[in-house]
Enzyme design. Structure first.
Site, PDB file in Angstrom:
ATOM      1  N   ASP A 228       0.863  -1.184   0.000  1.00 31.55           N
ATOM      2  CA  ASP A 228       0.000   0.000   0.000  1.00 31.55           C
ATOM      3  C   ASP A 228       0.900   1.235   0.000  1.00 31.55           C
ATOM      4  OD1 ASP A 228      -1.824  -2.065   0.459  1.00 31.55           O
ATOM      5  OD2 ASP A 228      -2.986  -0.946   1.932  1.00 31.55           O
TER       6      ASP A 228
ATOM      7  N   LYS B 262      -6.995   3.461  -2.956  1.00 34.06           N
ATOM      8  CA  LYS B 262      -7.395   3.405  -1.542  1.00 34.06           C
ATOM      9  C   LYS B 262      -7.558   4.835  -1.045  1.00 34.06           C
ATOM     10  CE  LYS B 262      -5.143   1.972   2.826  1.00 34.06           C
ATOM     11  NZ  LYS B 262      -4.063   1.179   3.446  1.00 34.06           N
TER      12      LYS B 262
ATOM     13  N   LYS C 109     -10.420   0.348  -2.097  1.00 32.58           N
ATOM     14  CA  LYS C 109     -10.248   0.099  -0.656  1.00 32.58           C
ATOM     15  C   LYS C 109     -10.509   1.376   0.142  1.00 32.58           C
ATOM     16  CE  LYS C 109      -6.744  -1.306   2.780  1.00 32.58           C
ATOM     17  NZ  LYS C 109      -5.397  -1.869   3.022  1.00 32.58           N
TER      18      LYS C 109
HETATM   19  O1  LIG Z   1      -5.177   1.208   6.102  1.00 28.86           O
HETATM   20  C1  LIG Z   1      -5.808   1.095   7.138  1.00 28.86           C
HETATM   21  C2  LIG Z   1      -6.021   2.189   8.085  1.00 28.86           C
HETATM   22  O2  LIG Z   1      -4.816   2.719   8.522  1.00 28.86           O
HETATM   23  C3  LIG Z   1      -6.829   1.732   9.248  1.00 28.86           C
HETATM   24  O3  LIG Z   1      -7.362   2.832   9.878  1.00 28.86           O
HETATM   25  P1  LIG Z   1      -8.187   2.679  11.255  1.00 28.86           P
HETATM   26  O4  LIG Z   1      -7.157   2.340  12.294  1.00 28.86           O
HETATM   27  O5  LIG Z   1      -8.804   4.021  11.457  1.00 28.86           O
HETATM   28  O6  LIG Z   1      -9.187   1.586  11.109  1.00 28.86           O
END
Ligand SMILES: O=C[C@H](O)COP(=O)(O)O
Length: 304
Positions: free
Chosen positions: A158, A221, A257
């Site tokens: 990513d 994403k 995503k």
């Molecule tokens: O890519 C994923 C995100 O960093 C997750 O974010 P979150 O901790 O707010 O669910």
């Protein structure tokens, strides 16, 4: 490591040769978004999410889209190993469900890989790289980070775009960087994070989506989870419109995503309703739809 540098620089050189057609880009992205239309659509998705909330099959499907994430400075081998075990068996009462991937920092990839090997299990290992989350690093260090992380065993990378270039409307630089990073990923799938909360306008979100798709991203994403504004249905609508447009032009499917701040099944199901309407049911599988989340799974389990 020194031997990596000439290879990495050859990515940059080849990238420049492949070129970026500014006129074609400007023509393609010159479209306006009617915020009233989008607000009406997102209201519909929120309503549909309420209807889906009591359907346990939909909740289990949600779990299968999750990139189960930990991205913290105090992550340890023990924490990511526990995360991988949880991703392999997220619903204690139903062994048939698993998360789509774990998502960790580059330095924790090897911990997950070695653990899975010892257990004889397979699971997608996603890692954030390329100067995550700010992107404010030299391209050559981003390329090296990606290469090293793939070498450690990440099957998905990513990356983040350069928001500085995007805000300067320098879409060629955005494209060139993403293209170079895609090459550095080799066979690993690449998800390109736009950090939409920092892009200021929906027009910029569409342009960043288009530049990232043109440069070969497997997924786009929304967010890193570290911006002050992360995934929203509004930006998801715009990004999915770019994915749809690309599919209409080329027949190629790019994944989507949403990530960052998605905590409840109701919030997540609104994205499912959006995908169903904008892109169609064929996008609703972990090959084309993921949700990046660190705390959604717990709340899904409460809803089962
Ligand atoms: O890519 C994923 C995100 O960093 C997750 O974010 P979150 O901790 O707010 O669910």
């Amino acid at each position: 490591m020194a031997t990596l540098l000439p290879t990495l620089w050859s990515f940059v050189r080849d990238t420049v040769r492949e070129g970026f057609d500014s006129n074609a880009f400007d023509l393609e992205v010159s479209r306006d978004f009617d915020t009233q239309d989008i607000a009406q659509a997102t209201g519909r998705y929120e309503q549909e999410a309420k209807d889906l909330l009591h359907n346990k099959t939909e909740i289990k499907k949600l779990i299968s889209y999750i990139d189960l994430t930990t991205l913290a400075g105090d992550d340890t081998a023990g924490r990511v190993i526990a995360l991988a075990d949880r991703a392999l068996n997220p619903v204690p009462t139903d062994g048939s469900v698993r998360c789509a991937a774990v998502c960790v920092y580059p330095q924790r990839v090897l911990d997950v890989k070695n653990h899975l090997k010892a257990k004889g299990r397979k699971l997608n290992i996603a890692a954030v790289a390329a100067g995550f989350p700010s992107g404010q690093y030299h391209l050559q260090s981003k390329l090296m980070e990606v290469s090293l992380t793939v070498d450690d065993g990440a099957t998905e990378i990513d990356i983040v775009i350069s928001r500085a270039a995007a805000l300067d409307e320098d879409w060629k630089t955005v494209y060139d960087e993403v293209l170079a990073l895609k090459k550095a990923c080799g066979s690993a799938h690449m998800k390109t994070i736009l950090a939409t909360g920092e892009l200021k306008t929906l027009s910029n979100v569409y342009k960043a989506s288009w530049a990232s798709i043109l440069a070969g991203s497997d997924f786009i994403k929304t967010s890193t989870g570290k911006e002050s504004v992360n995934a929203t249905l509004e930006v998801a609508y715009v990004m999915c419109s770019a994915i749809k447009r690309w599919y209409e032009q080329t027949g190629k499917k790019v994944g989507f995503k949403p990530a960052g701040g998605i905590k409840t099944p109701e919030e997540a199901l609104a994205y499912v309703a959006l995908i169903r309407e904008v892109l169609g049911e064929e996008w609703l599988n972990p090959q084309l739809f993921r949700i990046g989340a660190s705390s959604l799974l717990d709340n899904c389990l409460k809803a089962l």
